[in-house]
Design an enzyme around this catalytic site. Structure first.
Site, PDB file in Angstrom:
ATOM      1  N   GLY A  14       0.832  -1.197   0.000  1.00  0.00           N
ATOM      2  CA  GLY A  14       0.000   0.000   0.000  1.00  0.00           C
ATOM      3  C   GLY A  14       0.874   1.257   0.000  1.00  0.00           C
ATOM      4  N   GLY A  17       2.403   1.550   3.716  1.00  0.00           N
ATOM      5  CA  GLY A  17       3.245   0.390   4.023  1.00  0.00           C
ATOM      6  C   GLY A  17       4.509   0.375   3.177  1.00  0.00           C
ATOM      7  N   LEU A  44      -5.559 -10.983   6.068  1.00  0.00           N
ATOM      8  CA  LEU A  44      -5.488 -10.617   7.494  1.00  0.00           C
ATOM      9  C   LEU A  44      -6.847 -10.666   8.188  1.00  0.00           C
ATOM     10  CD1 LEU A  44      -2.886  -7.718   7.160  1.00  0.00           C
ATOM     11  CD2 LEU A  44      -2.481  -9.991   8.120  1.00  0.00           C
ATOM     12  N   LEU A 108      -1.936   2.227  12.550  1.00  0.00           N
ATOM     13  CA  LEU A 108      -2.221   3.450  11.797  1.00  0.00           C
ATOM     14  C   LEU A 108      -3.711   3.705  11.718  1.00  0.00           C
ATOM     15  CD1 LEU A 108       0.679   2.472  10.389  1.00  0.00           C
ATOM     16  CD2 LEU A 108       0.096   4.479   9.058  1.00  0.00           C
ATOM     17  N   SER A 110      -6.569   7.300  11.395  1.00  0.00           N
ATOM     18  CA  SER A 110      -6.873   8.339  10.414  1.00  0.00           C
ATOM     19  C   SER A 110      -7.501   9.538  11.124  1.00  0.00           C
ATOM     20  CB  SER A 110      -7.854   7.737   9.418  1.00  0.00           C
ATOM     21  OG  SER A 110      -8.587   8.740   8.785  1.00  0.00           O
ATOM     22  N   SER A 111      -7.458  10.692  10.478  1.00  0.00           N
ATOM     23  CA  SER A 111      -8.027  11.900  11.094  1.00  0.00           C
ATOM     24  C   SER A 111      -9.552  11.822  11.199  1.00  0.00           C
ATOM     25  CB  SER A 111      -7.638  13.142  10.299  1.00  0.00           C
ATOM     26  OG  SER A 111      -8.130  13.035   8.988  1.00  0.00           O
ATOM     27  N   CYS A 112     -10.171  10.866  10.502  1.00  0.00           N
ATOM     28  CA  CYS A 112     -11.643  10.777  10.555  1.00  0.00           C
ATOM     29  C   CYS A 112     -12.143  10.239  11.904  1.00  0.00           C
ATOM     30  CB  CYS A 112     -12.195   9.959   9.407  1.00  0.00           C
ATOM     31  SG  CYS A 112     -11.781   8.232   9.530  1.00  0.00           S
ATOM     32  N   TYR A 139     -16.025   3.341   9.236  1.00  0.00           N
ATOM     33  CA  TYR A 139     -14.557   3.266   9.134  1.00  0.00           C
ATOM     34  C   TYR A 139     -13.912   3.909  10.373  1.00  0.00           C
ATOM     35  CZ  TYR A 139      -9.945   4.337   7.047  1.00  0.00           C
ATOM     36  OH  TYR A 139      -8.605   4.449   6.779  1.00  0.00           O
ATOM     37  N   LYS A 143     -11.446   2.391  13.332  1.00  0.00           N
ATOM     38  CA  LYS A 143     -10.137   2.973  13.672  1.00  0.00           C
ATOM     39  C   LYS A 143     -10.065   3.330  15.161  1.00  0.00           C
ATOM     40  CE  LYS A 143      -7.966   2.908   9.746  1.00  0.00           C
ATOM     41  NZ  LYS A 143      -6.811   2.000   9.608  1.00  0.00           N
ATOM     42  N   PRO A 170      -2.598   9.832  10.937  1.00  0.00           N
ATOM     43  CA  PRO A 170      -2.115  10.745   9.901  1.00  0.00           C
ATOM     44  C   PRO A 170      -3.186  11.672   9.350  1.00  0.00           C
ATOM     45  CG  PRO A 170      -1.991   8.435   9.159  1.00  0.00           C
ATOM     46  CD  PRO A 170      -2.688   8.443  10.485  1.00  0.00           C
ATOM     47  N   LEU A 173      -2.644  12.127   3.223  1.00  0.00           N
ATOM     48  CA  LEU A 173      -1.322  11.766   2.710  1.00  0.00           C
ATOM     49  C   LEU A 173      -1.333  11.742   1.182  1.00  0.00           C
ATOM     50  CD1 LEU A 173      -0.708   8.750   5.112  1.00  0.00           C
ATOM     51  CD2 LEU A 173       0.097  11.104   5.402  1.00  0.00           C
ATOM     52  N   HIS A 186      -8.359  10.194  -3.609  1.00  0.00           N
ATOM     53  CA  HIS A 186      -8.358  11.395  -2.778  1.00  0.00           C
ATOM     54  C   HIS A 186      -8.016  12.616  -3.635  1.00  0.00           C
ATOM     55  CE1 HIS A 186      -7.572   8.357   0.612  1.00  0.00           C
ATOM     56  NE2 HIS A 186      -8.785   8.847   0.799  1.00  0.00           N
ATOM     57  N   ARG A 194      -6.189  14.568 -13.324  1.00  0.00           N
ATOM     58  CA  ARG A 194      -6.991  15.444 -14.187  1.00  0.00           C
ATOM     59  C   ARG A 194      -6.127  16.451 -14.931  1.00  0.00           C
ATOM     60  NH1 ARG A 194     -12.018  18.064 -11.913  1.00  0.00           N
ATOM     61  NH2 ARG A 194     -12.209  18.496 -14.125  1.00  0.00           N
TER      62      ARG A 194
HETATM   63  N1  LIG Z   1      -3.839   7.450   2.262  1.00  0.00           N
HETATM   64  C1  LIG Z   1      -4.142   8.401   3.140  1.00  0.00           C
HETATM   65  O1  LIG Z   1      -4.302   9.579   2.820  1.00  0.00           O
HETATM   66  C2  LIG Z   1      -4.263   8.046   4.598  1.00  0.00           C
HETATM   67  C3  LIG Z   1      -4.593   9.074   5.466  1.00  0.00           C
HETATM   68  C4  LIG Z   1      -4.744   8.785   6.801  1.00  0.00           C
HETATM   69  C5  LIG Z   1      -4.561   7.490   7.239  1.00  0.00           C
HETATM   70  N2  LIG Z   1      -4.217   6.503   6.394  1.00  0.00           N
HETATM   71  C6  LIG Z   1      -4.063   5.145   6.978  1.00  0.00           C
HETATM   72  O2  LIG Z   1      -2.860   4.533   6.589  1.00  0.00           O
HETATM   73  C7  LIG Z   1      -3.070   3.124   6.472  1.00  0.00           C
HETATM   74  C8  LIG Z   1      -2.592   2.666   5.120  1.00  0.00           C
HETATM   75  O3  LIG Z   1      -3.281   3.393   4.119  1.00  0.00           O
HETATM   76  P1  LIG Z   1      -2.805   3.389   2.584  1.00  0.00           P
HETATM   77  O4  LIG Z   1      -3.169   4.706   2.022  1.00  0.00           O
HETATM   78  O5  LIG Z   1      -1.403   2.903   2.484  1.00  0.00           O
HETATM   79  O6  LIG Z   1      -3.815   2.300   1.985  1.00  0.00           O
HETATM   80  P2  LIG Z   1      -3.597   1.357   0.731  1.00  0.00           P
HETATM   81  O7  LIG Z   1      -2.656   1.990  -0.238  1.00  0.00           O
HETATM   82  O8  LIG Z   1      -4.950   0.945   0.251  1.00  0.00           O
HETATM   83  O9  LIG Z   1      -2.871   0.087   1.373  1.00  0.00           O
HETATM   84  C9  LIG Z   1      -3.511  -0.816   2.216  1.00  0.00           C
HETATM   85  C10 LIG Z   1      -2.818  -2.149   2.102  1.00  0.00           C
HETATM   86  O10 LIG Z   1      -3.497  -3.091   2.959  1.00  0.00           O
HETATM   87  C11 LIG Z   1      -3.661  -4.304   2.229  1.00  0.00           C
HETATM   88  N3  LIG Z   1      -4.829  -5.034   2.713  1.00  0.00           N
HETATM   89  C12 LIG Z   1      -6.122  -4.612   2.729  1.00  0.00           C
HETATM   90  N4  LIG Z   1      -6.917  -5.582   3.208  1.00  0.00           N
HETATM   91  C13 LIG Z   1      -6.117  -6.647   3.486  1.00  0.00           C
HETATM   92  C14 LIG Z   1      -6.355  -7.939   3.994  1.00  0.00           C
HETATM   93  N5  LIG Z   1      -7.583  -8.369   4.295  1.00  0.00           N
HETATM   94  N6  LIG Z   1      -5.296  -8.766   4.138  1.00  0.00           N
HETATM   95  C15 LIG Z   1      -4.049  -8.376   3.801  1.00  0.00           C
HETATM   96  N7  LIG Z   1      -3.754  -7.148   3.332  1.00  0.00           N
HETATM   97  C16 LIG Z   1      -4.785  -6.295   3.164  1.00  0.00           C
HETATM   98  C17 LIG Z   1      -3.863  -3.859   0.806  1.00  0.00           C
HETATM   99  O11 LIG Z   1      -3.624  -4.911  -0.071  1.00  0.00           O
HETATM  100  P3  LIG Z   1      -4.517  -5.026  -1.428  1.00  0.00           P
HETATM  101  O12 LIG Z   1      -4.359  -3.725  -2.141  1.00  0.00           O
HETATM  102  O13 LIG Z   1      -3.950  -6.202  -2.131  1.00  0.00           O
HETATM  103  O14 LIG Z   1      -5.928  -5.241  -0.937  1.00  0.00           O
HETATM  104  C18 LIG Z   1      -2.834  -2.726   0.697  1.00  0.00           C
HETATM  105  O15 LIG Z   1      -1.554  -3.221   0.376  1.00  0.00           O
HETATM  106  C19 LIG Z   1      -4.562   2.888   6.712  1.00  0.00           C
HETATM  107  O16 LIG Z   1      -4.762   2.454   8.023  1.00  0.00           O
HETATM  108  C20 LIG Z   1      -5.180   4.239   6.518  1.00  0.00           C
HETATM  109  O17 LIG Z   1      -6.311   4.428   7.327  1.00  0.00           O
HETATM  110  C21 LIG Z   1      -4.061   6.741   5.069  1.00  0.00           C
END
Ligand SMILES: NC(=O)c1ccc[n+]([C@@H]2O[C@H](COP(=O)([O-])OP(=O)(O)OC[C@H]3O[C@@H](n4cnc5c(N)ncnc54)[C@H](OP(=O)(O)O)[C@@H]3O)[C@@H](O)[C@H]2O)c1
Length: 327
Positions: A14, A17, A44, A108, A110-112, A139, A143, A170, A173, A186, A194
């Protein structure tokens, strides 16, 4: 020679990650001491599989960056998936970590998690003080449960088993590995896509939803990963000094917000779009302001380093290399 901990990064493919993985390697953590598993190799939400994985791998530390993540549309359309999958992932990972002797884990959120009308900037103690934004409430509840899982394991098993599970929240991001899906991304990746398409198609104008006046905060994902390592490696004394057993999460933001108009114009500049930009004020704006209070993290010695212009340039480079051809 010091023995390196074995670290499991959950969700390493992700956006966050993969940034944590890059950061660990950049800080000299040996690749052979990092454990990863793709979603297809390990689901997971499957408790038995997660327990078997932990029992076989016996990691020392866990970064829990796996989650079901999405924008407003996805949250509103699939609320059952957002609450169920996130509750299961975090409950399985946190409990299996405990059962297998993991003493350090970073969750991890989220701000929500904060109330819809939380005072700005949002402090950690705004948690559970009022109602949440309805569109992503399921969601957010998951969290919040993740934070409370960490705190409860600390309270029950901190003294007896050395459990020290921490949480970071966070802000918005962006960066390499972001989701550029046309309907489900997002604001930053949506704007990058775009403006890129408008540039390629030589479109004279791009229209952006809303007045452009709402203010938001944006953090480059490698800064987020650096903050994760910083919080994970803080001494227990420092962490405890700045948190409370039942109010232990730490906000991660850059500390300042910008208007959507400023963001839009900066993205257009970085992408090289030279046409006109129109704001469609008939479309909804959302909350006027959303900013994290990162005083707690700053007091713990961490500050963001990557400015918006530099971060956006890196994000656009990643888009060109990995997403533009498919768009
Ligand atoms: N992006 C943002 O702006 C943001 C902001 C605030 C907080 N966060 C937090 O940061 C964390 C990571 O977010 P991200 O943006 O990196 O999300 P992401 O890019 O969607 O990555 C999430 C990862 O989790 C894996 N995953 C989901 N369900 C799974 C399962 N059942 N078993 C194993 N792996 C699984 C996904 O794999 P697949 O893709 O193969 O399903 C993906 O690799 C989250 O907790 C999110 O709430 C993100």
């Amino acid at each position: 020679m010091s023995v390196q901990p074995k670290i499991y990064v959950a969700g390493h493919r992700g956006m966050v990650g993969s940034a944590i993985l890059r950061q660990l390697l950049a800080q000299g953590h040996p690749a052979e001491c990092i454990v990863t598993c793709t979603h297809s190799e390990l689901d997971l939400t499957d408790q038995a599989a997660v327990r078997a994985f932990f029992s076989a791998e016996k990691p020392d530390q866990v970064y829990l960056a796996a989650a079901k993540v999405g924008g407003i549309y996805a949250n509103d359309t699939y609320p059952a998936e957002f609450i169920y999958l996130n509750l299961m992932i975090q409950a399985n990972v946190i409990d299996a970590a405990f059962r297998n002797g993991v003493q350090k884990l970073l969750f991890l959120g989220s701000s929500c998690i904060y109330p819809k009308l939380a005072p700005q900037p949002m402090r950690e103690d705004a948690l559970l003080t009022a109602i949440l934004e309805p569109t992503n409430e399921p969601y957010a509840i998951a969290k919040i449960a993740g934070i409370k899982l960490c705190e409860s394991y600390n309270r029950q098993y901190g003294e007896s088993h050395g459990v020290d599970y921490r949480s970071v929240m966070p802000t918005n991001l962006y960066g390499p590995g972001d989701n550029y899906h046309p309907e489900n991304s997002h604001v930053v990746p949506a704007l990058i896509r775009r403006f890129h398409e408008a540039k390629v198609n030589q479109a004279p104008n791009v229209t952006v939803w809303g007045t452009g006046t709402p203010k938001r905060e944006f953090l480059y994902v490698d800064d987020m990963a650096a903050a994760c390592l910083h919080v994970m490696t803080l001494s227990q004394a420092s962490y405890r000094q700045h948190t409370q057993p039942m109010l232990s999460h730490i906000n991660v933001g850059c500390g300042n917000d910008i208007t959507i108009r400023e963001l839009t114009e900066t993205v257009a500049r970085v992408v090289g779009f030279e046409g006109d930009i129109t704001f469609d004020s008939a479309k909804p704006d959302g909350t006027p302001r959303k900013l994290m209070d990162s005083t707690r993290l700053n007091a713990l010695g961490w500050h963001a380093e990557v400015g918006l212009q530099v971060g956006l340039a890196k994000a656009y480079e990643d888009f060109l290399n990995n997403h533009a051809a498919r768009s």
